[in-house]
Design an enzyme around this catalytic site. Structure first.
Site, PDB file in Angstrom:
ATOM      1  N   ASP A 106      -0.337   5.020   1.020  1.00 43.99           N
ATOM      2  CA  ASP A 106      -0.654   5.976   2.080  1.00 43.99           C
ATOM      3  C   ASP A 106      -0.708   5.294   3.439  1.00 43.99           C
ATOM      4  O   ASP A 106      -1.518   4.390   3.658  1.00 43.99           O
ATOM      5  CB  ASP A 106      -1.995   6.652   1.782  1.00 43.99           C
ATOM      6  N   ASP A 150      -1.429  -0.753   6.208  1.00 45.03           N
ATOM      7  CA  ASP A 150      -1.579  -0.094   7.502  1.00 45.03           C
ATOM      8  C   ASP A 150      -3.019  -0.050   7.969  1.00 45.03           C
ATOM      9  O   ASP A 150      -3.276   0.014   9.170  1.00 45.03           O
ATOM     10  CB  ASP A 150      -1.053   1.349   7.426  1.00 45.03           C
ATOM     11  N   ASP A 176       0.863  -1.173   0.000  1.00 41.12           N
ATOM     12  CA  ASP A 176       0.000   0.000   0.000  1.00 41.12           C
ATOM     13  C   ASP A 176       0.905   1.230   0.000  1.00 41.12           C
ATOM     14  O   ASP A 176       2.104   1.129   0.286  1.00 41.12           O
ATOM     15  CB  ASP A 176      -0.876  -0.031   1.255  1.00 41.12           C
TER      16      ASP A 176
END
Length: 240
Positions: free
Chosen positions: A26, A185, A24
């Site tokens: 961001d 995250d 990922d």
């Protein structure tokens, strides 16, 4: 007799449980999570309201559809403004906070990318963000050369938590999803990667560490603490 082709990583690569890693962007490679929270906090402050961190982490982080929920919460706190007006003002605040002065590369990112490439792993990005945003920051941090494929929200019909981005990234890398590791995250991203059949390493941010990341196979403090090339199978180990 033709000599066998030797891939980076040699015999170790041949025995390894995984052959590719999908990151990922961001909150995983760069901290755009804190600036987003600051922008949303500033929006609430303009209406004399306070945005609880846990509410933002649960309702908005990794969830583009979460902003209308945030606006509804703000109206319950007394703001007499439409979604359109609130979103327009939030966009202005993003322009203040979503800048190189606030967005930073997260600890261990260059090192984990280098180690993974040296070990013969193929690498990709799978993000729900727009292509222009993703490409901008990969170039800004000089990370783009590490990746064999970059999949963005513009490249899929359904964004996370749907599995589309991860399935497309695995296909672009020529790897079965079961042979890929996802690094995420957010709970939304973890759900997307699990649904796609990848082994998931969760790296919670400071804002999201209190959430339940138990759906991931491995939870780590930051990317300095994990050797993605050494992961074997689907280990369930949690960081506390």
């Amino acid at each position: 007799m033709t000599a066998p082709v030797r891939r980076p990583g040699g015999a170790r690569a041949a025995r390894r449980a995984h052959e590719a890693v999908v990151f990922d962007l961001d909150g995983t490679l760069m901290d755009s999570v804190q600036p987003d929270f600051l922008a949303c906090t500033a929006l609430f402050a303009e209406y004399g309201a306070r945005l609880p961190r846990d509410v933002w982490a649960r309702e908005v982080c990794g969830r583009p559809e979460g902003y209308p929920r945030l606006f509804a919460l703000l109206r319950r706190a007394g703001a007499a403004a439409s979604d359109e007006r609130l979103r327009s003002r939030l966009a202005e605040l993003w322009n203040v906070f979503m800048t190189p002065a606030h967005i930073r590369l997260l600890p261990g990112v260059p090192e984990v990318l280098e180690r993974s490439r040296e070990a013969g792993l193929r690498l990709a990005v799978a993000s729900s963000s727009e292509r222009r945003w993703v490409r901008r920051w990969l170039r800004h941090f000089a990370l783009d050369h590490h990746f064999d494929a970059v999949i963005t929200g513009d490249d899929v019909e359904r964004r996370k938590p749907a599995p589309d981005a991860y399935l497309r990234a695995a296909a672009a890398l020529g790897a079965a999803p079961a042979r890929c590791v996802a690094v995420e995250d957010s709970l939304t991203g973890i759900a997307a990667a699990r649904s796609a059949g990848l082994t998931v390493v969760a790296v919670p941010t400071a804002l999201t560490r209190d959430l339940d990341h138990g759906a991931a196979h491995l939870v780590v403090r930051d990317l300095r603490t994990v050797d993605l090339a050494a992961l074997e199978g689907r280990t369930r180990t949690a960081w506390t």
